[in-house]
Structures are given as structure tokens and as C-alpha cells.
Design a protein around this motif. Structure first.
Motif, PDB file in Angstrom:
ATOM      1  N   ALA A 136       0.821  -1.207   0.000  1.00  0.00           N
ATOM      2  CA  ALA A 136       0.000   0.000   0.000  1.00  0.00           C
ATOM      3  C   ALA A 136       0.859   1.263   0.000  1.00  0.00           C
ATOM      4  N   ALA A 137       2.051   1.173   0.567  1.00  0.00           N
ATOM      5  CA  ALA A 137       2.958   2.318   0.625  1.00  0.00           C
ATOM      6  C   ALA A 137       3.908   2.332  -0.568  1.00  0.00           C
ATOM      7  N   SER A 138       3.639   1.497  -1.557  1.00  0.00           N
ATOM      8  CA  SER A 138       4.461   1.432  -2.774  1.00  0.00           C
ATOM      9  C   SER A 138       5.946   1.262  -2.459  1.00  0.00           C
ATOM     10  N   GLY A 139       6.233   0.456  -1.448  1.00  0.00           N
ATOM     11  CA  GLY A 139       7.612   0.167  -1.096  1.00  0.00           C
ATOM     12  C   GLY A 139       8.321   1.274  -0.339  1.00  0.00           C
ATOM     13  N   GLN A 140       7.612   2.324   0.053  1.00  0.00           N
ATOM     14  CA  GLN A 140       8.234   3.431   0.787  1.00  0.00           C
ATOM     15  C   GLN A 140       8.334   3.158   2.286  1.00  0.00           C
ATOM     16  N   ILE A 141       7.906   1.978   2.691  1.00  0.00           N
ATOM     17  CA  ILE A 141       8.033   1.548   4.081  1.00  0.00           C
ATOM     18  C   ILE A 141       8.781   0.223   4.090  1.00  0.00           C
ATOM     19  N   PHE A 142       9.798   0.130   4.941  1.00  0.00           N
ATOM     20  CA  PHE A 142      10.523  -1.112   5.160  1.00  0.00           C
ATOM     21  C   PHE A 142      10.150  -1.600   6.545  1.00  0.00           C
ATOM     22  N   ILE A 143       9.740  -2.857   6.654  1.00  0.00           N
ATOM     23  CA  ILE A 143       9.358  -3.411   7.954  1.00  0.00           C
ATOM     24  C   ILE A 143      10.221  -4.633   8.240  1.00  0.00           C
ATOM     25  N   GLU A 144      11.129  -4.473   9.187  1.00  0.00           N
ATOM     26  CA  GLU A 144      11.972  -5.582   9.633  1.00  0.00           C
ATOM     27  C   GLU A 144      11.116  -6.530  10.457  1.00  0.00           C
ATOM     28  N   LEU A 145      11.250  -7.807  10.214  1.00  0.00           N
ATOM     29  CA  LEU A 145      10.490  -8.825  10.927  1.00  0.00           C
ATOM     30  C   LEU A 145      11.375  -9.466  11.985  1.00  0.00           C
ATOM     31  N   ILE A 146      10.943  -9.396  13.238  1.00  0.00           N
ATOM     32  CA  ILE A 146      11.723  -9.944  14.347  1.00  0.00           C
ATOM     33  C   ILE A 146      10.864 -10.923  15.127  1.00  0.00           C
ATOM     34  N   ASP A 147      11.288 -12.181  15.143  1.00  0.00           N
ATOM     35  CA  ASP A 147      10.632 -13.190  15.969  1.00  0.00           C
ATOM     36  C   ASP A 147      11.315 -13.163  17.325  1.00  0.00           C
ATOM     37  N   ILE A 148      10.579 -12.739  18.338  1.00  0.00           N
ATOM     38  CA  ILE A 148      11.196 -12.580  19.658  1.00  0.00           C
ATOM     39  C   ILE A 148      11.592 -13.906  20.299  1.00  0.00           C
ATOM     40  N   LEU A 149      11.084 -15.008  19.778  1.00  0.00           N
ATOM     41  CA  LEU A 149      11.529 -16.305  20.282  1.00  0.00           C
ATOM     42  C   LEU A 149      12.946 -16.609  19.791  1.00  0.00           C
ATOM     43  N   ASP A 150      13.300 -16.064  18.622  1.00  0.00           N
ATOM     44  CA  ASP A 150      14.652 -16.216  18.090  1.00  0.00           C
ATOM     45  C   ASP A 150      15.589 -15.134  18.607  1.00  0.00           C
ATOM     46  N   ARG A 151      15.043 -13.952  18.879  1.00  0.00           N
ATOM     47  CA  ARG A 151      15.859 -12.808  19.292  1.00  0.00           C
ATOM     48  C   ARG A 151      15.277 -12.147  20.540  1.00  0.00           C
ATOM     49  N   PRO A 152      15.237 -12.860  21.663  1.00  0.00           N
ATOM     50  CA  PRO A 152      14.636 -12.293  22.881  1.00  0.00           C
ATOM     51  C   PRO A 152      15.362 -11.050  23.393  1.00  0.00           C
ATOM     52  N   ALA A 153      16.660 -10.969  23.189  1.00  0.00           N
ATOM     53  CA  ALA A 153      17.404  -9.803  23.671  1.00  0.00           C
ATOM     54  C   ALA A 153      16.948  -8.532  22.958  1.00  0.00           C
ATOM     55  N   ASP A 154      16.633  -8.633  21.670  1.00  0.00           N
ATOM     56  CA  ASP A 154      16.145  -7.468  20.927  1.00  0.00           C
ATOM     57  C   ASP A 154      14.816  -6.991  21.484  1.00  0.00           C
ATOM     58  N   LEU A 192      15.484  -5.336  24.904  1.00  0.00           N
ATOM     59  CA  LEU A 192      16.119  -4.035  24.724  1.00  0.00           C
ATOM     60  C   LEU A 192      15.103  -2.982  24.261  1.00  0.00           C
ATOM     61  N   ALA A 193      14.182  -3.381  23.389  1.00  0.00           N
ATOM     62  CA  ALA A 193      13.167  -2.456  22.876  1.00  0.00           C
ATOM     63  C   ALA A 193      11.994  -2.286  23.840  1.00  0.00           C
ATOM     64  N   GLY A 194      11.907  -3.131  24.862  1.00  0.00           N
ATOM     65  CA  GLY A 194      10.809  -3.048  25.820  1.00  0.00           C
ATOM     66  C   GLY A 194       9.504  -3.601  25.284  1.00  0.00           C
ATOM     67  N   GLU A 222      11.024   2.868  15.917  1.00  0.00           N
ATOM     68  CA  GLU A 222      11.985   3.152  16.980  1.00  0.00           C
ATOM     69  C   GLU A 222      12.948   4.258  16.597  1.00  0.00           C
ATOM     70  N   THR A 223      12.653   4.965  15.505  1.00  0.00           N
ATOM     71  CA  THR A 223      13.495   6.088  15.090  1.00  0.00           C
ATOM     72  C   THR A 223      13.086   7.377  15.786  1.00  0.00           C
TER      73      THR A 223
END
Length: 116
Positions: A53-71, A74-76, A86-87
Motif C-alpha cells: 500500500a505504501a508502494s515500497g516506501q516503508i521497510f518493515i523488519e520482521l523480528i521473531d522474539i523467540l529467536d531474538r529475545p534480547a532485541d 532491549l526495545a521493551g 523506533e526512530t
């Protein structure tokens, strides 16, 4: 390879990575999910619709917290799915259902050209 990871990759997403997507002027968000339950699957599908919908003007990183609990710690992040910018300080977050694409885009300040 885990079946969910394969499914996510078939959708064209990279799991738990920041590589490969951002360009200058692009809105960068993070989508925190937990595992491969129905809520996570709906969030990943909504992620694709938001990007389209944003014609690629939005990048969304996908984070599985089961794989990366520290992230997540850290982000709360206390609940999933959470879509986060988070910017900015404090971070702007939507927790739960992100299937209303128009509302999500408006919440994060993305304005589409009404003539497109």
C-alpha cells in the motif's frame, strides 16, 4: 528449516534481519512477532499489505522474539504482534491487530497521494 520460516520466506520476507531493504527517505519499522501462531501469521500477511500500500516506501523488519529475545527486551516489547517505529523518541507502537492498513499508515504518518 522451520515450516513457518519457509512460509515467511515464500512471502518474500527475511526473518530476524536488518539487511537488504532500507533506502533514504523510507520509513523504517519493526514488526515483533512470537513464533508461528495465527496472530503472527496475520501480522506477517498484514506487513506485506502495508508495504504494498505504501508502494515500497516503508521497510518493515520482521523480528521473531523467540529467536531474538534480547532485541525484544532491549526495545521493551511486552506483547506481540507489535509494529514499532523506533526512530523517534518515545517509540511509536501499535500492539495487536494491524490489518487496517489505512489506519496503520496514518498512525505512522505515511500519507499516500490521493491521486494515485
Amino acid at each position: 528449516m522451520h515450516a513457518f520460516t519457509e512460509w515467511v520466506q515464500r512471502l518474500g520476507c527475511n526473518m530476524s534481519t536488518t539487511e537488504g531493504g532500507t533506502t533514504p527517505g523510507q520509513l523504517n519499522l519493526r514488526l515483533y512477532i512470537a513464533g508461528d501462531g495465527p496472530g503472527a501469521r496475520r501480522a506477517v500477511e498484514s506487513r506485506g499489505r502495508i508495504i504494498d500500500a505504501a508502494s515500497g516506501q516503508i521497510f518493515i523488519e520482521l523480528i521473531d522474539i523467540l529467536d531474538r529475545p534480547a532485541d525484544a527486551e532491549l526495545a521493551g516489547i511486552l506483547a506481540t504482534p507489535t509494529l514499532s517505529d523506533e526512530t523517534v523518541t518515545p517509540p511509536r507502537r501499535l500492539v495487536g491487530d494491524i490489518s487496517n492498513i489505512t489506519q496503520v499508515l496514518e498512525y505512522f504518518g505515511y500519507r499516500r497521494d490521493v491521486n494515485s
